[in-house]
Design a protein around this motif. Structure first.
Motif, PDB file in Angstrom:
ATOM      1  N   VAL B 214     -65.907 -50.123  97.035  1.00  0.00           N
ATOM      2  CA  VAL B 214     -66.592 -51.413  97.129  1.00  0.00           C
ATOM      3  C   VAL B 214     -66.175 -52.148  98.406  1.00  0.00           C
ATOM      4  CG1 VAL B 214     -66.798 -53.687  96.074  1.00  0.00           C
ATOM      5  CG2 VAL B 214     -67.000 -51.652  94.670  1.00  0.00           C
ATOM      6  N   ALA B 215     -64.860 -52.187  98.654  1.00  0.00           N
ATOM      7  CA  ALA B 215     -64.386 -52.878  99.855  1.00  0.00           C
ATOM      8  C   ALA B 215     -64.979 -52.240 101.106  1.00  0.00           C
ATOM      9  CB  ALA B 215     -62.856 -52.825  99.917  1.00  0.00           C
ATOM     10  N   TRP B 216     -64.955 -50.922 101.120  1.00  0.00           N
ATOM     11  CA  TRP B 216     -65.466 -50.195 102.289  1.00  0.00           C
ATOM     12  C   TRP B 216     -66.981 -50.424 102.440  1.00  0.00           C
ATOM     13  CZ3 TRP B 216     -68.681 -45.766 102.711  1.00  0.00           C
ATOM     14  CH2 TRP B 216     -68.655 -45.137 103.964  1.00  0.00           C
ATOM     15  N   GLY B 217     -67.682 -50.502 101.315  1.00  0.00           N
ATOM     16  CA  GLY B 217     -69.119 -50.784 101.355  1.00  0.00           C
ATOM     17  C   GLY B 217     -69.400 -52.156 101.955  1.00  0.00           C
ATOM     18  N   PHE B 218     -68.632 -53.164 101.522  1.00  0.00           N
ATOM     19  CA  PHE B 218     -68.816 -54.503 102.082  1.00  0.00           C
ATOM     20  C   PHE B 218     -68.503 -54.514 103.576  1.00  0.00           C
ATOM     21  CE2 PHE B 218     -68.440 -56.329  97.695  1.00  0.00           C
ATOM     22  CZ  PHE B 218     -69.648 -57.001  97.723  1.00  0.00           C
ATOM     23  N   LEU B 219     -67.440 -53.793 103.929  1.00  0.00           N
ATOM     24  CA  LEU B 219     -67.065 -53.725 105.349  1.00  0.00           C
ATOM     25  C   LEU B 219     -68.215 -53.131 106.161  1.00  0.00           C
ATOM     26  CD1 LEU B 219     -64.742 -54.286 107.266  1.00  0.00           C
ATOM     27  CD2 LEU B 219     -63.865 -52.018 106.831  1.00  0.00           C
ATOM     28  N   THR B 220     -68.827 -52.069 105.618  1.00  0.00           N
ATOM     29  CA  THR B 220     -69.962 -51.449 106.300  1.00  0.00           C
ATOM     30  C   THR B 220     -71.091 -52.455 106.486  1.00  0.00           C
ATOM     31  OG1 THR B 220     -69.392 -49.482 105.035  1.00  0.00           O
ATOM     32  CG2 THR B 220     -71.441 -49.415 106.264  1.00  0.00           C
ATOM     33  N   LEU B 221     -71.428 -53.169 105.399  1.00  0.00           N
ATOM     34  CA  LEU B 221     -72.528 -54.129 105.490  1.00  0.00           C
ATOM     35  C   LEU B 221     -72.187 -55.247 106.467  1.00  0.00           C
ATOM     36  CD1 LEU B 221     -73.549 -54.398 101.718  1.00  0.00           C
ATOM     37  CD2 LEU B 221     -74.687 -53.111 103.529  1.00  0.00           C
ATOM     38  N   GLY B 222     -70.927 -55.683 106.458  1.00  0.00           N
ATOM     39  CA  GLY B 222     -70.516 -56.743 107.374  1.00  0.00           C
ATOM     40  C   GLY B 222     -70.646 -56.308 108.827  1.00  0.00           C
ATOM     41  N   ILE B 223     -70.200 -55.085 109.115  1.00  0.00           N
ATOM     42  CA  ILE B 223     -70.286 -54.581 110.483  1.00  0.00           C
ATOM     43  C   ILE B 223     -71.754 -54.435 110.883  1.00  0.00           C
ATOM     44  CG2 ILE B 223     -69.788 -52.608 111.978  1.00  0.00           C
ATOM     45  CD1 ILE B 223     -67.252 -52.162 110.377  1.00  0.00           C
ATOM     46  N   MET B 224     -72.572 -53.953 109.939  1.00  0.00           N
ATOM     47  CA  MET B 224     -73.996 -53.792 110.216  1.00  0.00           C
ATOM     48  C   MET B 224     -74.628 -55.131 110.598  1.00  0.00           C
ATOM     49  SD  MET B 224     -77.090 -53.217 107.593  1.00  0.00           S
ATOM     50  CE  MET B 224     -77.123 -54.964 107.301  1.00  0.00           C
ATOM     51  N   LEU B 225     -74.334 -56.165 109.801  1.00  0.00           N
ATOM     52  CA  LEU B 225     -74.907 -57.478 110.097  1.00  0.00           C
ATOM     53  C   LEU B 225     -74.431 -58.002 111.441  1.00  0.00           C
ATOM     54  CD1 LEU B 225     -74.881 -59.529 106.816  1.00  0.00           C
ATOM     55  CD2 LEU B 225     -76.824 -59.078 108.294  1.00  0.00           C
ATOM     56  N   GLY B 226     -73.148 -57.741 111.739  1.00  0.00           N
ATOM     57  CA  GLY B 226     -72.617 -58.194 113.025  1.00  0.00           C
ATOM     58  C   GLY B 226     -73.359 -57.543 114.180  1.00  0.00           C
ATOM     59  N   SER B 227     -73.612 -56.243 114.028  1.00  0.00           N
ATOM     60  CA  SER B 227     -74.307 -55.519 115.084  1.00  0.00           C
ATOM     61  C   SER B 227     -75.731 -56.040 115.235  1.00  0.00           C
ATOM     62  CB  SER B 227     -74.313 -54.023 114.744  1.00  0.00           C
ATOM     63  OG  SER B 227     -75.378 -53.378 115.367  1.00  0.00           O
ATOM     64  N   TRP B 228     -76.375 -56.284 114.110  1.00  0.00           N
ATOM     65  CA  TRP B 228     -77.749 -56.774 114.125  1.00  0.00           C
ATOM     66  C   TRP B 228     -77.810 -58.160 114.761  1.00  0.00           C
ATOM     67  CZ3 TRP B 228     -80.747 -59.072 109.476  1.00  0.00           C
ATOM     68  CH2 TRP B 228     -82.105 -59.130 109.784  1.00  0.00           C
ATOM     69  N   TRP B 229     -76.836 -59.012 114.362  1.00  0.00           N
ATOM     70  CA  TRP B 229     -76.779 -60.365 114.896  1.00  0.00           C
ATOM     71  C   TRP B 229     -76.585 -60.333 116.412  1.00  0.00           C
ATOM     72  CZ3 TRP B 229     -72.417 -62.659 117.182  1.00  0.00           C
ATOM     73  CH2 TRP B 229     -72.525 -64.021 117.443  1.00  0.00           C
ATOM     74  N   ALA B 230     -75.671 -59.473 116.866  1.00  0.00           N
ATOM     75  CA  ALA B 230     -75.431 -59.367 118.309  1.00  0.00           C
ATOM     76  C   ALA B 230     -76.715 -58.945 119.027  1.00  0.00           C
ATOM     77  CB  ALA B 230     -74.324 -58.352 118.595  1.00  0.00           C
ATOM     78  N   TYR B 231     -77.480 -58.076 118.369  1.00  0.00           N
ATOM     79  CA  TYR B 231     -78.709 -57.566 118.973  1.00  0.00           C
ATOM     80  C   TYR B 231     -79.718 -58.681 119.214  1.00  0.00           C
ATOM     81  CZ  TYR B 231     -83.218 -55.062 118.972  1.00  0.00           C
ATOM     82  OH  TYR B 231     -84.461 -54.587 119.262  1.00  0.00           O
ATOM     83  N   TYR B 232     -79.956 -59.518 118.212  1.00  0.00           N
ATOM     84  CA  TYR B 232     -81.011 -60.511 118.437  1.00  0.00           C
ATOM     85  C   TYR B 232     -80.496 -61.846 118.894  1.00  0.00           C
ATOM     86  CZ  TYR B 232     -80.117 -62.431 113.738  1.00  0.00           C
ATOM     87  OH  TYR B 232     -79.537 -62.990 112.643  1.00  0.00           O
ATOM     88  N   GLU B 233     -79.212 -62.136 118.667  1.00  0.00           N
ATOM     89  CA  GLU B 233     -78.746 -63.480 118.962  1.00  0.00           C
ATOM     90  C   GLU B 233     -77.991 -63.574 120.286  1.00  0.00           C
ATOM     91  OE1 GLU B 233     -79.675 -66.052 117.188  1.00  0.00           O
ATOM     92  OE2 GLU B 233     -78.546 -67.569 118.266  1.00  0.00           O
ATOM     93  N   LEU B 234     -77.209 -62.588 120.626  1.00  0.00           N
ATOM     94  CA  LEU B 234     -76.518 -62.651 121.912  1.00  0.00           C
ATOM     95  C   LEU B 234     -77.530 -62.505 123.038  1.00  0.00           C
ATOM     96  CD1 LEU B 234     -73.132 -60.820 121.365  1.00  0.00           C
ATOM     97  CD2 LEU B 234     -73.601 -63.251 121.435  1.00  0.00           C
ATOM     98  N   GLY B 235     -78.736 -62.066 122.662  1.00  0.00           N
ATOM     99  CA  GLY B 235     -79.848 -62.191 123.598  1.00  0.00           C
ATOM    100  C   GLY B 235     -80.155 -61.003 124.458  1.00  0.00           C
ATOM    101  N   TRP B 236     -79.310 -59.981 124.485  1.00  0.00           N
ATOM    102  CA  TRP B 236     -79.586 -58.954 125.474  1.00  0.00           C
ATOM    103  C   TRP B 236     -79.851 -57.570 124.910  1.00  0.00           C
ATOM    104  CZ3 TRP B 236     -81.365 -61.915 128.714  1.00  0.00           C
ATOM    105  CH2 TRP B 236     -80.780 -63.152 128.941  1.00  0.00           C
ATOM    106  N   GLY B 237     -80.051 -57.496 123.625  1.00  0.00           N
ATOM    107  CA  GLY B 237     -80.570 -56.256 123.062  1.00  0.00           C
ATOM    108  C   GLY B 237     -79.588 -55.128 122.921  1.00  0.00           C
ATOM    109  N   GLY B 238     -78.301 -55.388 123.121  1.00  0.00           N
ATOM    110  CA  GLY B 238     -77.311 -54.341 122.860  1.00  0.00           C
ATOM    111  C   GLY B 238     -76.984 -54.348 121.375  1.00  0.00           C
ATOM    112  N   TRP B 239     -76.543 -53.224 120.849  1.00  0.00           N
ATOM    113  CA  TRP B 239     -76.235 -53.210 119.409  1.00  0.00           C
ATOM    114  C   TRP B 239     -74.788 -52.864 119.135  1.00  0.00           C
ATOM    115  CZ3 TRP B 239     -74.761 -48.287 118.233  1.00  0.00           C
ATOM    116  CH2 TRP B 239     -75.192 -47.285 119.122  1.00  0.00           C
ATOM    117  N   TRP B 240     -74.092 -52.376 120.137  1.00  0.00           N
ATOM    118  CA  TRP B 240     -72.655 -52.129 119.975  1.00  0.00           C
ATOM    119  C   TRP B 240     -72.031 -52.175 121.352  1.00  0.00           C
ATOM    120  CZ3 TRP B 240     -69.932 -52.469 115.719  1.00  0.00           C
ATOM    121  CH2 TRP B 240     -68.607 -52.063 115.749  1.00  0.00           C
TER     122      TRP B 240
END
Lengths: 150, 661
Positions: B214-240
């Motif tokens: 469960v912890a590892w699953g949440f960590l995965t989802l958290g990292i996924m959201l972070g990557s997605w957020w960076a993609y559309y919000e930091l503005g430059w289309g990078g994902w990692w």
């Protein structure tokens, strides 16, 4: 050989094999993928290498930003209040890039010791200063960095 | 008054945490039942008081109480209410409070769901978690009190939340990530409790396994959201970006991945015991290290809210104590718990060992690249930065090495197997993929060797997993499909492995086939990219809730058919004067079209970045599947089997061989 020992032998050789492959890869990757940071005074003094990527950090000199009217080419000066280095960059600048603000430029020096930047990093918010830039501005770039421990 | 009440609640929680650390732990050695029985109530008490503190801080945020320093620095009266709430954890002090709140939630969950465990075990587990809570509550109270007041110089209005953080992604990204980070403290606590008690058997693995998943699953989802957020919000289309802060969350994930798989072996076969314990210690230590890196201000990053050396030192000392203490305990006790079960080289155990090696090596390599600049800096050997090329050069081959085994792993047998059987099972998928890979990669895009390889490996993993699903369904040969054989834990594994294949495919395709153009555009001008035509039709200025936006309208067409109208924005936030890029994205399963505005150049012209990003969504869909799969496994019935206190659970049928020697 005893089966348990045999099993261990295989396990250990696998570990040795994998970690030496990993170490090889790391050494290879580290060879030219790390960038050394230089403040403008070091670059001006000729202490920065020209044949590899470096990072340059300092403040953008007020009134030094020149933009092309037809393309995305930009040129500006970065200073640590001792010396300034000219930076050329073509592309979109970060939102918080501005005159009189801290900046880190990554790229190579050309023959006339201008930095041809491939990436420009600016601060993430109004109050934040990249630690490298803060240290460079203290005018003691090579002194022990106090950012890790007080 | 409200902030003071919050402060008092936090102090009470701190005192209760000290009680939880000391009393049940003492009781577990004296077999004092009353003392051990206190553990669950103390855990609940800590949750109640940290939740109260959290609620009161949230109230201060929502009521615009700018006499509270944190509120004044991170909120503003114009901020929409939902962001006032999420601003609570958009700063150092508040996010630490969230950390403690989530830790106490995990503690309470353990206290309730593990009531069937032997009392000494649960007392020790909760005591270890209590100790972690003491550390973090002390950190919060001593160095970063969220309830500090600005009296009498109360500002009239707050200086606003960083516009980067004014986004729905931020509302859920930190809580999910923290659920993962902090959740890894549960297997850690189980490991430490087991080391103290000298009892490390299959039932121990069965207890800690669902928590880890469960912890590892949440960590995965958290990292996924972070990557997605960076993609559309930091503005430059990078994902990692291989940014140190991303690495800070990625290292515990990599170690957690090894732990999840190693726990499977320990549960099913009773081997790898001391190794599993070590992984549990490492995974949580990397979580703490991540907190240190992010919270101490040694890194240049969006996440580094404040650079305060005192805080850095506090976490560093805490980290040293926890890691040093648990490794010392491990060194003293591990020989007592080591396993003596034999297995053949050609077996599932060996394949899972390959997984473990690859992931620990990967974590070590990321750790090396992340710490290298800090270490060089600390010893004043120069200021270096390690960029993405290093990480890619090392990480990509490792993952490529892993994938051929991923297909064999699930179908292989414990203890002993034969390559011939593997060949028999996987011959069809192998041939199918070898034929399909070049075809598929050519059908979608121009032929590219790397994409073809990625299709080959991802398809190999997917088909192998599906082959296993079919094998389970069709077992018995009676004709009917045996759906009940697809247990939650098996389905979870299936989803996670398919998700991993999707991530790999998405990552390779988007890296190889992305197209990008930075150019200067005026009204009426158009540009071509990836076969799409982007026309900038007009520029305008629109007011928003707490900002003013420059907008450019783009009409996107393909073969003269209009597909989308995209409106990227450049926002200037009123309170801080900060400028933000708001990209416009036309999302699709096979490609994203991405437009971001740079800066205005001259009269009515803008610097514009156009991007064509094929299959970028697969990254997040895949990561979601991994996280979802991990959460699903915890629903498996065998984790709900009621265990009578103090008694050994009977081994799962057919897998009881070689247990507990």
């Amino acid at each position: 050989m005893h089966p348990l020992r045999k099993q261990r032998l295989y396990g250990v050789s696998l570990i040795v094999l994998l970690s030496s492959a990993a170490i090889g890869l790391v050494a290879f990757a580290l060879r030219d993928n790390i960038n050394l940071f230089y403040p403008p005074s070091e670059v001006a003094a000729g202490n920065a290498p020209a044949d590899r990527n470096i990072r340059l950090g300092g403040m953008v000199v007020e009134g030094s930003i020149e933009r092309s009217e037809t393309s995305l080419a930009t040129q500006f000066l970065v200073t640590d209040y001792e010396a300034s280095v000219s930076v050329r960059y073509t592309g979109i600048l970060p939102d918080l890039f501005a005159e009189g603000q801290g900046v880190v430029a990554e790229g190579r020096l050309n023959a006339s010791r201008e930095l041809i930047a491939t990436q420009i990093l600016a601060k993430h918010d109004e109050n934040y200063m990249p630690p490298e830039v803060a240290a460079a501005l203290e005018g003691k770039s090579s002194a022990p960095a106090d950012s890790l421990l007080p | 008054m409200i902030p003071e009440l919050g402060h008092i609640s936090l102090i009470i929680a701190f005192v209760l945490a000290i009680g939880l650390t000391v009393i049940p732990f003492w009781g577990s050695f004296r077999t004092n039942v009353a003392a051990m029985n206190l553990a669950p109530s103390l855990a609940v008490g800590i949750l109640v008081f940290t939740a109260t503190a959290f609620g009161l801080l949230a109230t201060s945020f929502l009521q615009d109480d700018f006499s509270v320093a944190v509120v004044a620095a991170n909120s503003n009266s114009l901020l929409p209410p939902i962001f006032k709430f999420s601003a609570l954890w958009g700063n150092h002090e508040g996010s630490l409070l969230l950390w403690v709140l989530i830790l106490s939630t995990w503690m309470t969950a353990v206290a309730f769901l593990c009531r069937v465990l032997p009392l000494t075990m649960i007392a020790r587990v909760l005591s270890v978690m209590g100790l972690i809570a003491v550390g973090f509550l002390a950190f919060s109270l001593l160095t970063s009190n969220p309830f500090e007041r600005l009296l009498p110089n109360t500002p009239l209005d707050g200086s606003d939340l960083n516009p980067l953080l004014q986004d729905p992604g931020l509302i859920i990204h930190p809580p999910l990530l923290y659920m993962g980070y902090v959740g890894l403290s549960v297997p850690f606590a189980f490991a430490i409790a087991a080391l103290i008690g000298g009892r490390l058997d299959a039932s121990w693995a069965r207890w800690s396994r669902p928590w880890t998943n469960v912890a590892w699953g949440f960590l995965t989802l958290g990292i996924m959201l972070g990557s997605w957020w960076a993609y559309y919000e930091l503005g430059w289309g990078g994902w990692w970006f291989w940014d140190p802060v991303e690495n800070a969350s990625f290292m515990p994930w990599l170690m957690g991945t090894a732990l999840v798989h190693s726990l499977a072996v320990t549960e099913k076969r009773g081997v790898f015991r001391s190794w599993t314990v070590l992984l549990a210690i490492f995974a949580f230590s990397l979580s703490l290290l991540g907190t240190f890196l992010v919270r101490s201000g040694v890194l240049t990053s969006v996440h580094a809210f404040a650079a305060d050396p005192e805080r850095g030192l506090f976490i560093l000392v805490f980290l040293a104590l926890v890691v040093g203490g648990s490794l010392l305990l491990y060194a003293l006790r591990a020989p007592a718990v080591a396993s003596r079960v034999e297995y053949n080289v050609i077996s599932r155990e060996s394949l899972l060992m390959v997984n473990n090696l690859v992931f620990t090596v990967a974590a070590t390599i990321v750790l090396l690249g992340t710490l290298f600049p800090l270490v060089m800096d600390a010893f004043s050997l120069g200021k270096y930065s390690v960029g993405p090329p290093y990480f890619n050069a090392v990480f990509v081959p490792l993952m490529a090495l892993l994938m051929p085994f991923m297909s064999i792993g699930p179908i292989s047998r414990w203890r002993q197997d034969s390559p011939r059987r593997w060949l028999h099972e996987l011959l069809v998928p192998a041939i199918a993929m070898a034929a399909l890979a070049p075809l598929l990669s050519m059908m979608l895009f121009d032929f590219n060797l790397w994409v073809a390889l990625a299709v080959l490996l991802a398809g190999w993993v997917t088909l192998g997993v599906l082959r296993d699903v079919w094998r389970r369904l069709a077992v018995g040969g009676s004709g009917g499909l045996q759906w009940q054989r697809l247990s939650p834990s098996f389905l979870g594994m299936t989803f996670a492995h398919i998700g991993f294949a999707a991530v790999v495919l998405g990552a390779v395709v988007v890296t190889q086939h992305s197209e990008e153009q930075d150019l200067r555009m005026t009204e009426g001008q158009s540009a071509e990219l990836g076969g799409y035509r982007f026309e900038m039709t007009h520029i305008s200025q629109e007011p928003g809730a707490n900002y003013v936006a420059d907008q450019a309208t783009f009409v996107v067409s393909y073969d003269d058919k209009i597909i989308a109208t995209l409106v990227p924005e450049k926002r200037r936030y009123l309170a801080s004067g900060q400028v933000m890029t708001e990209a416009a994205i036309d999302a699709g399963i096979l490609r994203d079209l991405y437009i971001a505005l740079g800066e205005p150049i001259g009269e009515r012209a803008w610097a514009v970045r156009l991007q064509y990003k094929p299959m970028v969504r697969w990254l997040w869909i895949g990561a979601f599947l991994i996280g979802f799969g991990a959460l699903l496994t915890s629903l498996d019935r065998r984790y709900r089997v009621q265990v009578v206190s103090g008694q050994e659970p009977s081994p799962v049928k057919g897998q009881g061989l070689g247990f507990a020697r």
